[in-house]
Design a protein around this motif. Structure first.
Motif, short mmCIF file in Angstrom:
data_model
loop_
_atom_site.label_atom_id
_atom_site.label_comp_id
_atom_site.label_asym_id
_atom_site.label_seq_id
_atom_site.Cartn_x
_atom_site.Cartn_y
_atom_site.Cartn_z
N VAL A 137 0.84 -1.20 0.00
CA VAL A 137 0.00 0.00 0.00
C VAL A 137 0.87 1.25 0.00
O VAL A 137 0.64 2.19 -0.77
CB VAL A 137 -0.94 0.00 1.22
CG1 VAL A 137 -1.66 1.35 1.34
CG2 VAL A 137 -1.96 -1.13 1.10
N ARG A 138 1.91 1.26 0.81
CA ARG A 138 2.75 2.46 0.90
C ARG A 138 3.51 2.70 -0.41
O ARG A 138 3.79 3.86 -0.74
CB ARG A 138 3.69 2.35 2.08
CG ARG A 138 2.95 2.37 3.42
CD ARG A 138 3.80 2.86 4.55
NE ARG A 138 3.00 3.02 5.76
CZ ARG A 138 3.36 3.76 6.80
NH1 ARG A 138 4.49 4.45 6.76
NH2 ARG A 138 2.59 3.84 7.86
N ARG A 139 3.83 1.66 -1.10
CA ARG A 139 4.52 1.82 -2.38
C ARG A 139 3.56 2.30 -3.46
O ARG A 139 3.84 3.25 -4.19
CB ARG A 139 5.16 0.49 -2.77
CG ARG A 139 5.80 0.45 -4.15
CD ARG A 139 6.78 -0.70 -4.28
NE ARG A 139 6.25 -1.94 -3.74
CZ ARG A 139 5.49 -2.80 -4.44
NH1 ARG A 139 5.17 -2.53 -5.70
NH2 ARG A 139 5.06 -3.91 -3.90
N ALA A 144 -0.51 9.25 -4.28
CA ALA A 144 -1.81 9.75 -3.83
C ALA A 144 -1.72 10.36 -2.44
O ALA A 144 -2.29 11.42 -2.17
CB ALA A 144 -2.85 8.63 -3.84
N VAL A 145 -0.97 9.71 -1.56
CA VAL A 145 -0.87 10.21 -0.18
C VAL A 145 -0.04 11.48 -0.11
O VAL A 145 -0.37 12.41 0.63
CB VAL A 145 -0.28 9.12 0.75
CG1 VAL A 145 0.06 9.69 2.12
CG2 VAL A 145 -1.29 7.98 0.91
N THR A 146 1.04 11.55 -0.88
CA THR A 146 1.89 12.75 -0.84
C THR A 146 1.36 13.86 -1.73
O THR A 146 1.82 15.00 -1.65
CB THR A 146 3.33 12.41 -1.27
OG1 THR A 146 3.31 11.85 -2.60
CG2 THR A 146 3.95 11.40 -0.33
N LYS A 151 -7.39 16.26 -0.19
CA LYS A 151 -7.11 17.49 0.56
C LYS A 151 -8.14 18.57 0.30
O LYS A 151 -8.40 19.41 1.15
CB LYS A 151 -5.70 18.00 0.22
CG LYS A 151 -4.60 17.12 0.80
CD LYS A 151 -3.23 17.72 0.55
CE LYS A 151 -2.15 16.85 1.18
NZ LYS A 151 -0.80 17.38 0.92
N SER A 152 -8.70 18.58 -0.89
CA SER A 152 -9.75 19.56 -1.17
C SER A 152 -11.09 19.00 -0.70
O SER A 152 -11.28 17.79 -0.58
CB SER A 152 -9.80 19.84 -2.68
OG SER A 152 -10.04 18.65 -3.40
N LYS A 153 -12.00 19.89 -0.44
CA LYS A 153 -13.30 19.48 0.08
C LYS A 153 -14.05 18.65 -0.97
O LYS A 153 -13.99 18.94 -2.16
CB LYS A 153 -14.13 20.70 0.47
CG LYS A 153 -15.36 20.38 1.30
CD LYS A 153 -16.02 21.65 1.75
CE LYS A 153 -15.17 22.42 2.73
NZ LYS A 153 -14.98 21.70 4.01
N HIS A 154 -14.74 17.62 -0.52
CA HIS A 154 -15.50 16.78 -1.44
C HIS A 154 -16.59 17.63 -2.10
O HIS A 154 -17.23 18.46 -1.45
CB HIS A 154 -16.15 15.62 -0.67
CG HIS A 154 -16.72 14.57 -1.55
ND1 HIS A 154 -17.95 14.70 -2.15
CD2 HIS A 154 -16.23 13.37 -1.95
CE1 HIS A 154 -18.20 13.62 -2.87
NE2 HIS A 154 -17.16 12.80 -2.77
N PRO A 155 -16.78 17.46 -3.42
CA PRO A 155 -17.74 18.31 -4.15
C PRO A 155 -19.15 18.33 -3.53
O PRO A 155 -19.79 19.38 -3.52
CB PRO A 155 -17.76 17.69 -5.55
CG PRO A 155 -16.41 17.10 -5.71
CD PRO A 155 -16.05 16.57 -4.35
N LYS A 156 -19.61 17.19 -3.01
CA LYS A 156 -20.96 17.18 -2.42
C LYS A 156 -21.00 18.04 -1.15
O LYS A 156 -21.98 18.74 -0.90
CB LYS A 156 -21.41 15.74 -2.15
CG LYS A 156 -21.69 14.95 -3.41
CD LYS A 156 -22.13 13.53 -3.11
CE LYS A 156 -23.50 13.47 -2.46
NZ LYS A 156 -23.97 12.08 -2.29
N SER A 157 -19.93 17.97 -0.36
CA SER A 157 -19.86 18.81 0.84
C SER A 157 -19.75 20.28 0.46
O SER A 157 -20.39 21.15 1.07
CB SER A 157 -18.66 18.40 1.70
OG SER A 157 -18.77 17.08 2.15
N ALA A 158 -18.93 20.54 -0.57
CA ALA A 158 -18.77 21.92 -1.03
C ALA A 158 -20.09 22.50 -1.52
O ALA A 158 -20.41 23.67 -1.27
CB ALA A 158 -17.72 21.98 -2.13
N LEU A 159 -20.87 21.66 -2.20
CA LEU A 159 -22.16 22.13 -2.72
C LEU A 159 -23.14 22.39 -1.58
O LEU A 159 -23.89 23.38 -1.62
CB LEU A 159 -22.74 21.11 -3.71
CG LEU A 159 -24.06 21.50 -4.38
CD1 LEU A 159 -23.95 22.85 -5.07
CD2 LEU A 159 -24.51 20.41 -5.35
N GLN A 160 -23.14 21.55 -0.58
CA GLN A 160 -24.00 21.77 0.59
C GLN A 160 -23.66 23.11 1.25
O GLN A 160 -24.55 23.88 1.63
CB GLN A 160 -23.83 20.64 1.60
CG GLN A 160 -24.66 19.41 1.29
CD GLN A 160 -24.65 18.44 2.45
OE1 GLN A 160 -23.61 18.15 3.02
NE2 GLN A 160 -25.80 17.92 2.80
#
Length: 222
Positions: A137-139, A144-146, A151-160
Motif C-alpha cells: 500500500v505504501r509503495r 496519492a498520499v503525498t 485534501k480539497s473538500k468533497h464536491p458534495k460537501s462543497a455544494l451543501q
C-alpha cells in the motif's frame, strides 16, 4: 493456472513469487467467468486492510484534525483511487473476465479495477500478513498520499456549504438513468437546488455520478 506474465506481475506486486496460486487466481477472477470462486470475498477483506493501512499512515503523518483525516481517508480508499492505482500498475490485462464482461469494457471499468485491486491486497494479507501488505500500500499509494488526493473538500460537501451560504435549500439528487450490464453499469444522476438550477453527470457508480454532478453544478452556478 497463472500465466507466466501474471506470475511475474504478482511477484512485482507482492515482492515475491505467489505461494498459493489458487488464492491469487481467486483475487483476479470476476464473477462473469462462472467460476465457483471469484474476487468478492478477498475484496471484502482487502478493503478493510487498505483502510487500516492508510489510516495508520495518515495518523503517522500527523496532519489535520479528525474531520480532515476522515476526508483524506475516504478519498484515498475510494473506488476511483483504487482504480487509478490499478491502471498505474497495468492490472487490467491480468484480470480474468467472462467474454461478455470483456467485450463490455470490463478491463477498464473503475468498478472492476478497484475491486480487484482490493482483492489483491486481501490475498496478500492472507498469504503474507499485514506488514507486507502495508508495504505494498505504501509503495502503490505513495503518489496519492503525498499529493492532493482528499485534501480539497468533497464536491458534495462543497455544494451543501454553497447552498447554506446562499440561503438555499439543500441539494437534491435523483437517479435519471441506469444503463449497461451489472459489471459495467453506468449511472446518470441529476442534482438540483430549488430556485437555482440543475446539473447532470454520468459515472460508473451512483456515488461517482453524484460527485460529478455536484462538480458540474458548482462549475455552472457556483
Amino acid at each position: 493456472m497463472l500465466t507466466e506474465d501474471t506470475r511475474a506481475f504478482l511477484a512485482r506486486l507482492a515482492g515475491r513469487e505467489p505461494q498459493d496460486e489458487s488464492l491469487w487466481l481467486e483475487a483476479l477472477t470476476h464473477g462473469s467467468t462462472g467460476q465457483p470462486r471469484n474476487y468478492e470475498r478477498l475484496e471484502f477483506l482487502g478493503d478493510r486492510v487498505l483502510g487500516l493501512a492508510v489510516a495508520e499512515w495518515l495518523h503517522e503523518l500527523g496532519t489535520g484534525d479528525e474531520g480532515k483525516l476522515s476526508q483524506r481517508l475516504n478519498a484515498l480508499v475510494s473506488r476511483t483511487t483504487c482504480a487509478a492505482v490499478a491502471r498505474a500498475i497495468d492490472l487490467g490485462p491480468h484480470m480474468l473476465l467472462g467474454k461478455q464482461a470483456r467485450e463490455d469494457g470490463g478491463q477498464d471499468s473503475d468498478n472492476i479495477l478497484g475491486d480487484v485491486m482490493e482483492a489483491l491486497l486481501g490475498a496478500s494479507f492472507v498469504e503474507q500478513g499485514f506488514d507486507a501488505t502495508r508495504d505494498i500500500v505504501r509503495r502503490l499509494w505513495s503518489d496519492a498520499v503525498t499529493g492532493q488526493t482528499g485534501k480539497s473538500k468533497h464536491p458534495k460537501s462543497a455544494l451543501q456549504e454553497w447552498a447554506a451560504g446562499n440561503r438555499r435549500k439543500m441539494p437534491e439528487y435523483s437517479l435519471v438513468e441506469r444503463s449497461g450490464p451489472d459489471h459495467a453499469a453506468r449511472f446518470t444522476v441529476a442534482v438540483s437546488i430549488n430556485g437555482v438550477g440543475q446539473a447532470e453527470a454520468t459515472g460508473s457508480s451512483k456515488q461517482e455520478a453524484e460527485t460529478l454532478a455536484a462538480e458540474e453544478f458548482l462549475r455552472r452556478f457556483g
